[in-house]
Design a protein around this motif. Structure first.
Motif, PDB file in Angstrom:
ATOM      1  N   TRP A 149       0.872  -1.181   0.000  1.00 25.47           N
ATOM      2  CA  TRP A 149       0.000   0.000   0.000  1.00 25.47           C
ATOM      3  C   TRP A 149       0.902   1.223   0.000  1.00 25.47           C
ATOM      4  CZ3 TRP A 149       0.044   3.858   3.694  1.00 25.47           C
ATOM      5  CH2 TRP A 149      -0.974   4.818   3.603  1.00 25.47           C
ATOM      6  N   MET A 150       0.588   2.181  -0.872  1.00 20.79           N
ATOM      7  CA  MET A 150       1.404   3.391  -0.965  1.00 20.79           C
ATOM      8  C   MET A 150       0.499   4.603  -1.104  1.00 20.79           C
ATOM      9  SD  MET A 150       4.512   4.348  -3.568  1.00 20.79           S
ATOM     10  CE  MET A 150       5.423   5.883  -3.384  1.00 20.79           C
ATOM     11  N   GLU A 151       0.896   5.699  -0.459  1.00 20.64           N
ATOM     12  CA  GLU A 151       0.127   6.948  -0.549  1.00 20.64           C
ATOM     13  C   GLU A 151       1.083   8.118  -0.711  1.00 20.64           C
ATOM     14  OE1 GLU A 151      -3.194   9.594   1.925  1.00 20.64           O
ATOM     15  OE2 GLU A 151      -2.893   7.453   2.365  1.00 20.64           O
ATOM     16  N   THR A 152       0.711   9.035  -1.602  1.00 20.98           N
ATOM     17  CA  THR A 152       1.466  10.258  -1.834  1.00 20.98           C
ATOM     18  C   THR A 152       0.523  11.442  -1.707  1.00 20.98           C
ATOM     19  OG1 THR A 152       3.039   9.196  -3.333  1.00 20.98           O
ATOM     20  CG2 THR A 152       2.835  11.579  -3.492  1.00 20.98           C
ATOM     21  N   ALA A 153       0.933  12.453  -0.965  1.00 22.96           N
ATOM     22  CA  ALA A 153       0.149  13.679  -0.823  1.00 22.96           C
ATOM     23  C   ALA A 153       1.021  14.834  -1.306  1.00 22.96           C
ATOM     24  CB  ALA A 153      -0.286  13.887   0.619  1.00 22.96           C
ATOM     25  N   ALA A 154       0.899  15.181  -2.579  1.00 17.40           N
ATOM     26  CA  ALA A 154       1.741  16.221  -3.167  1.00 17.40           C
ATOM     27  C   ALA A 154       1.067  17.579  -3.021  1.00 17.40           C
ATOM     28  CB  ALA A 154       1.992  15.914  -4.642  1.00 17.40           C
ATOM     29  N   GLU A 155       1.773  18.511  -2.428  1.00 13.50           N
ATOM     30  CA  GLU A 155       1.258  19.874  -2.259  1.00 13.50           C
ATOM     31  C   GLU A 155       2.190  20.834  -2.983  1.00 13.50           C
ATOM     32  OE1 GLU A 155       1.317  22.797   1.442  1.00 13.50           O
ATOM     33  OE2 GLU A 155      -0.322  21.326   1.629  1.00 13.50           O
ATOM     34  N   GLN A 156       1.625  21.633  -3.873  1.00 14.30           N
ATOM     35  CA  GLN A 156       2.419  22.590  -4.635  1.00 14.30           C
ATOM     36  C   GLN A 156       1.910  23.999  -4.356  1.00 14.30           C
ATOM     37  OE1 GLN A 156       2.728  21.778  -8.815  1.00 14.30           O
ATOM     38  NE2 GLN A 156       4.052  23.516  -9.233  1.00 14.30           N
ATOM     39  N   GLU A 157       2.831  24.895  -4.010  1.00  9.67           N
ATOM     40  CA  GLU A 157       2.487  26.300  -3.793  1.00  9.67           C
ATOM     41  C   GLU A 157       3.109  27.129  -4.902  1.00  9.67           C
ATOM     42  OE1 GLU A 157       2.514  29.761  -0.327  1.00  9.67           O
ATOM     43  OE2 GLU A 157       3.710  27.944  -0.075  1.00  9.67           O
ATOM     44  N   ILE A 158       2.274  27.885  -5.612  1.00 10.28           N
ATOM     45  CA  ILE A 158       2.719  28.781  -6.676  1.00 10.28           C
ATOM     46  C   ILE A 158       2.429  30.202  -6.214  1.00 10.28           C
ATOM     47  CG2 ILE A 158       2.500  29.409  -9.101  1.00 10.28           C
ATOM     48  CD1 ILE A 158       1.456  26.603  -9.650  1.00 10.28           C
ATOM     49  N   ILE A 159       3.462  30.936  -5.884  1.00  5.50           N
ATOM     50  CA  ILE A 159       3.382  32.286  -5.302  1.00  5.50           C
ATOM     51  C   ILE A 159       2.614  32.202  -3.981  1.00  5.50           C
ATOM     52  CG2 ILE A 159       2.878  34.719  -5.718  1.00  5.50           C
ATOM     53  CD1 ILE A 159       2.866  34.083  -8.727  1.00  5.50           C
ATOM     54  N   ASP A 160       1.306  32.499  -3.992  1.00  9.66           N
ATOM     55  CA  ASP A 160       0.520  32.431  -2.764  1.00  9.66           C
ATOM     56  C   ASP A 160      -0.693  31.516  -2.896  1.00  9.66           C
ATOM     57  OD1 ASP A 160      -0.911  33.997  -4.509  1.00  9.66           O
ATOM     58  OD2 ASP A 160      -0.638  35.853  -3.371  1.00  9.66           O
ATOM     59  N   GLN A 161      -0.676  30.664  -3.912  1.00  6.45           N
ATOM     60  CA  GLN A 161      -1.777  29.731  -4.134  1.00  6.45           C
ATOM     61  C   GLN A 161      -1.293  28.308  -3.848  1.00  6.45           C
ATOM     62  OE1 GLN A 161      -4.877  31.377  -5.215  1.00  6.45           O
ATOM     63  NE2 GLN A 161      -3.438  32.922  -4.475  1.00  6.45           N
ATOM     64  N   VAL A 162      -2.062  27.552  -3.063  1.00  6.35           N
ATOM     65  CA  VAL A 162      -1.680  26.205  -2.643  1.00  6.35           C
ATOM     66  C   VAL A 162      -2.635  25.193  -3.277  1.00  6.35           C
ATOM     67  CG1 VAL A 162      -1.346  24.647  -0.698  1.00  6.35           C
ATOM     68  CG2 VAL A 162      -0.746  27.067  -0.469  1.00  6.35           C
ATOM     69  N   PHE A 163      -2.040  24.122  -3.847  1.00  4.92           N
ATOM     70  CA  PHE A 163      -2.825  23.071  -4.497  1.00  4.92           C
ATOM     71  C   PHE A 163      -2.408  21.728  -3.905  1.00  4.92           C
ATOM     72  CE2 PHE A 163      -2.023  26.540  -7.426  1.00  4.92           C
ATOM     73  CZ  PHE A 163      -3.308  26.883  -7.840  1.00  4.92           C
ATOM     74  N   GLU A 164      -3.388  20.982  -3.403  1.00  2.50           N
ATOM     75  CA  GLU A 164      -3.127  19.694  -2.784  1.00  2.50           C
ATOM     76  C   GLU A 164      -3.604  18.568  -3.695  1.00  2.50           C
ATOM     77  OE1 GLU A 164      -5.016  19.720   0.995  1.00  2.50           O
ATOM     78  OE2 GLU A 164      -3.602  21.158   1.886  1.00  2.50           O
ATOM     79  N   GLN A 165      -2.772  17.542  -3.804  1.00  2.00           N
ATOM     80  CA  GLN A 165      -3.076  16.390  -4.657  1.00  2.00           C
ATOM     81  C   GLN A 165      -2.741  15.113  -3.892  1.00  2.00           C
ATOM     82  OE1 GLN A 165      -1.283  17.398  -8.792  1.00  2.00           O
ATOM     83  NE2 GLN A 165      -0.183  18.706  -7.343  1.00  2.00           N
ATOM     84  N   LYS A 166      -3.497  14.054  -4.142  1.00  2.00           N
ATOM     85  CA  LYS A 166      -3.263  12.791  -3.455  1.00  2.00           C
ATOM     86  C   LYS A 166      -3.299  11.633  -4.441  1.00  2.00           C
ATOM     87  CE  LYS A 166      -5.045  14.081   1.117  1.00  2.00           C
ATOM     88  NZ  LYS A 166      -6.001  13.741   2.211  1.00  2.00           N
ATOM     89  N   GLU A 167      -2.535  10.608  -4.099  1.00  2.00           N
ATOM     90  CA  GLU A 167      -2.521   9.391  -4.908  1.00  2.00           C
ATOM     91  C   GLU A 167      -2.373   8.185  -3.974  1.00  2.00           C
ATOM     92  OE1 GLU A 167       0.373   7.259  -8.213  1.00  2.00           O
ATOM     93  OE2 GLU A 167       0.089   9.434  -8.303  1.00  2.00           O
ATOM     94  N   LYS A 168      -3.222   7.180  -4.163  1.00  2.00           N
ATOM     95  CA  LYS A 168      -3.171   5.957  -3.368  1.00  2.00           C
ATOM     96  C   LYS A 168      -3.063   4.761  -4.311  1.00  2.00           C
ATOM     97  CE  LYS A 168      -6.154   7.816   0.295  1.00  2.00           C
ATOM     98  NZ  LYS A 168      -7.440   7.636   1.034  1.00  2.00           N
ATOM     99  N   THR A 169      -2.221   3.816  -3.933  1.00  2.00           N
ATOM    100  CA  THR A 169      -2.030   2.617  -4.746  1.00  2.00           C
ATOM    101  C   THR A 169      -2.050   1.387  -3.841  1.00  2.00           C
ATOM    102  OG1 THR A 169      -0.653   3.843  -6.323  1.00  2.00           O
ATOM    103  CG2 THR A 169      -0.552   1.446  -6.413  1.00  2.00           C
TER     104      THR A 169
END
Length: 685
Positions: free
Chosen positions: A318-338
């Motif tokens: 089981w694997m999980e990734t929670a990628a968070e990217q901030e561009i200037i002052d905007q935050v975007f959260e992404q997740k992936e589960k396998t």
């Protein structure tokens, strides 16, 4: 769908046949001929054992693949502390510097390597640029790095495209005690440390390692400091500009494993990484971004020996990734589960001359809120934009994959031949069949000739899924021919010629979104040699030449947008074509290692890579240029053991001559890696 069913039944029948086949004369599961056991002694000072070529332990010399192993001793002698630095010494690999880290190229193809950690895939469908080739993956607890070049989808499934890299962690049998280490790097006051603990109790063993690293990875100034107001609107240009710098980046990791007897293994890894950097354009715009990538996996493996010639292996992860990217002052959260499960059957028969490996696997992958940037961001950051917000979407998707696969190897005298087939049944993408075949000839104990053919494919990334691409999945076919000769412990020579063709590939470009489906062809040669005039002195060199042939990549570039009276947008597109970027087409490494005494070693590497094309937009015009060509970089490392209170000391310098050069970034050219130094203290307790 008769073709799919026929293939599925064929592979299932092959596995059942392999499980039943065998003779009472089967003696062992190891197929090495006596002369090959001898050859293990010639391939490096440590036995270069790897497992990813055929899912069993064997040497790179005898493996049914173009393979190479980098051992822990070699990593230490060379002062190698990241995966990217380790792979840049391997023929065919070009590790390109980017603002956010390192982008891998293998034989002219970017992002084409399936990266495994303890055989668990570390790559992500969220973005093909989530690469743990820098501080995101610590090598302090690594036993060896296994490398296979060429398609590997038959045994490893999707995304084993141009090659496979497997990072093998240490166990309690490798370290029975405690090892600690501390490091300090310059410039930018970089620091870190680790502790590894292992115990071998005979019947069981356990291992745990924890590491951390912090430092300023980028000091480039940014002039765009604000953009959004938090309510979906952009701020006035008078509030948009200023001055700022990236903060420190940090990397934390813990990994461990437990084994009981030879039938149960539990392993896992967790990491929490934060990297800050600056993006720049040729129009002198710059802004801060950061990437956080918490990730973790748990893996369980049960092995059951059925008889003296066959075994069954059950693996689940089981694997999980929670990628968070901030561009200037905007935050975007992404997740992936396998979630992954596999049953693997292994059998040796006919006195060890025949080997069969087959299995069935299931994988379920879920992606939530994958970031889809549908606009060319720099156009929206300039002072001329007072109202338009870039189009940013997210996408959720899921894919279930059932696979059945099998491979058979047979040795007859000096010749061994093999063939493998895999059928992948996706519920979201096209079903695919992968195959591999080859022959190895050992005319003498110190010669080996290999001829290999294989196919593979890779799954689409988030942008392709969002665009609803229905075209065929990107696929590759490749031919390799390798000749290696080791006349004595002093000499080693090898040459490998390769040809690859990729079809239906789609590129995500920062200027023009997705390219149209295209094809490219690659031919090349890899030369390597080693000479040891003394037991204490080694010289090694390798050269890679890659030639790319194919049509230009075609895009529709959104150069401007109309805002209608009702507020809707109408985009204007122009055709945009430019050559495929195959990375540096000439790579060269010259290395030397000197061990004047048992506790001291010196290492030096002189590396070269050729120029690359740079594609960028300036003042709404498109340009094709070249990066600095003919770049030579000198790295050195000194290692002294038992220097103070039983401690070991490593001192390494990268780019010793402080060579100044520029290399392609995301939106513009960026400065290459500057001179840096690092000192490490280690101690075993």
């Amino acid at each position: 769908m008769p073709n799919k069913s026929h293939t599925m039944y064929l592979l299932l029948s092959l596995i059942c046949w392999g499980m039943m086949l065998g003779t009472s004369g089967a003696e062992a599961t190891d197929s090495r001929a006596p002369q090959e056991d001898t050859m293990l002694m010639f391939v490096g000072e440590d036995l270069d054992v790897l497992t990813i070529a055929s899912r069993r332990e064997e040497s790179a010399w005898e493996a049914p693949a173009v393979a190479q192993v980098i051992t822990r001793n070699v990593l230490r002698e060379r002062g190698t502390d990241t995966l990217g630095k380790a792979l840049e010494t391997v023929p065919g690999f070009y590790m390109a510097r980017k603002e956010w880290g390192t982008q891998p190229w293998l034989r002219g193809i970017p992002d084409s390597v399936l990266l495994l950690y303890d055989t668990v895939p570390m790559t992500s469908d969220i973005s093909k640029s989530l690469h743990p080739f820098d501080r995101e993956l610590s090598l302090n607890a690594v036993k060896r790095i296994e490398v296979v070049k060429g398609p590997g989808s038959v045994l490893w499934g999707p995304d084993a495209f141009a090659g496979i890299v497997n990072v093998v962690p240490m166990t309690g049998k490798d370290l029975d005690g405690v090892e600690t280490g501390a490091l300090y790097g310059m410039p930018d006051n970089r620091r870190g440390g680790y502790i590894s603990m292992g115990h071998d109790a005979g019947r069981w063993d356990a291992f745990l390692s924890v590491s951390g690293y912090e430092g300023e990875m980028d000091d480039t100034k940014a002039n765009v400091v604000r953009f959004g107001d938090g309510e979906g609107q952009i701020v006035d240009p008078s509030e948009r500009f200023g001055s700022d710098r990236p903060g420190n980046s940090r990397f934390i990791e813990a990994s461990g494993n437990f084994s009981y007897g030879d039938w149960l293994t539990l392993s896992g890894r967790i990491a929490d990484n934060h990297r800050s950097y600056t993006m720049t354009t040729e129009d002198d715009l710059s802004w801060l971004e950061s990437r956080d990538n918490p990730t973790g996996f748990i893996k369980a493996e049960i092995r059951k020996k059925l008889d003296h010639a066959s075994a069954l292996r059950l693996t689940g992860s089981w694997m999980e990734t929670a990628a968070e990217q901030e561009i200037i002052d905007q935050v975007f959260e992404q997740k992936e589960k396998t979630v992954y499960g596999e049953i693997l059957y292994d059998r040796s028969f006919r006195s060890g001359s025949g080997l069969f490996t087959g299995g069935v696997s299931y994988r379920n992958k879920e992606v939530d809120d994958a970031l889809i940037l549908e606009s060319y961001l720099p156009d929206y950051l300039s002072a001329g934009n007072v109202s338009l917000y870039p189009i940013i979407n997210t996408r959720d998707y899921e894919d279930q994959l059932w696979s059945v696969f099998g491979q058979y190897r047979h040795r007859l005298g000096d010749v061994e031949a093999w063939a493998g087939l895999r059928y992948d049944n996706h519920d979201s993408y096209q079903d695919r069949t992968s195959l591999s075949t080859g022959i190895s000839w050992t005319p003498a104990a110190r010669w080996v000739v290999k001829l290999l053919y294989g196919t593979a494919y890779r799954t689409p990334f988030a942008k392709q899924v969002a665009e609803g691409e229905d075209s065929a999945l990107e696929n590759i076919e490749s031919v390799n021919m390798q000749v290696a000769w080791e006349p004595s412990w002093q000499w080693r020579f090898g040459v490998c010629g390769f040809w690859s063709r990729i079809e239906d590939h789609v590129i995500e470009d920062p200027y023009a979104a997705l390219s149209e489906a295209n094809h490219q062809e690659f031919t090349g040669i890899e030369l390597e040699g080693k000479y040891s005039p003394l037991r204490s002195l080694d010289f090694a060199a390798n050269l890679t030449l890659v030639h790319n042939k194919g049509p230009d990549e075609a895009y529709l570039y959104n150069d401007y947008v109309f805002v209608r009276p009702d507020g809707t947008l109408e985009r204007h597109y122009v055709d945009l074509d430019y050559p495929y970027d195959s990375g540096a087409d000439t790579l060269f490494n010259l290395m030397g290692t000197w061990r004047p005494c048992e506790n001291v070693s010196f290492f030096a590497k002189l590396g070269y890579f050729s120029e690359r094309d740079i594609f960028y937009i300036q003042d709404d015009d498109f340009f094709v240029g070249s990066s600095d060509g003919g770049v030579w970089l000198l790295d050195m490392n000194a290692m002294v053991k038992d220097v103070l209170w039983g401690m070991d000391l490593d001192f390494s310098v990268r780019n010793l001559t402080d060579e100044k050069y520029r290399t392609p970034g995301t939106y513009s050219s960026i400065e290459g890696e500057p001179v840096s130094a690092q000192i490490i203290f280690r101690k075993e307790w």
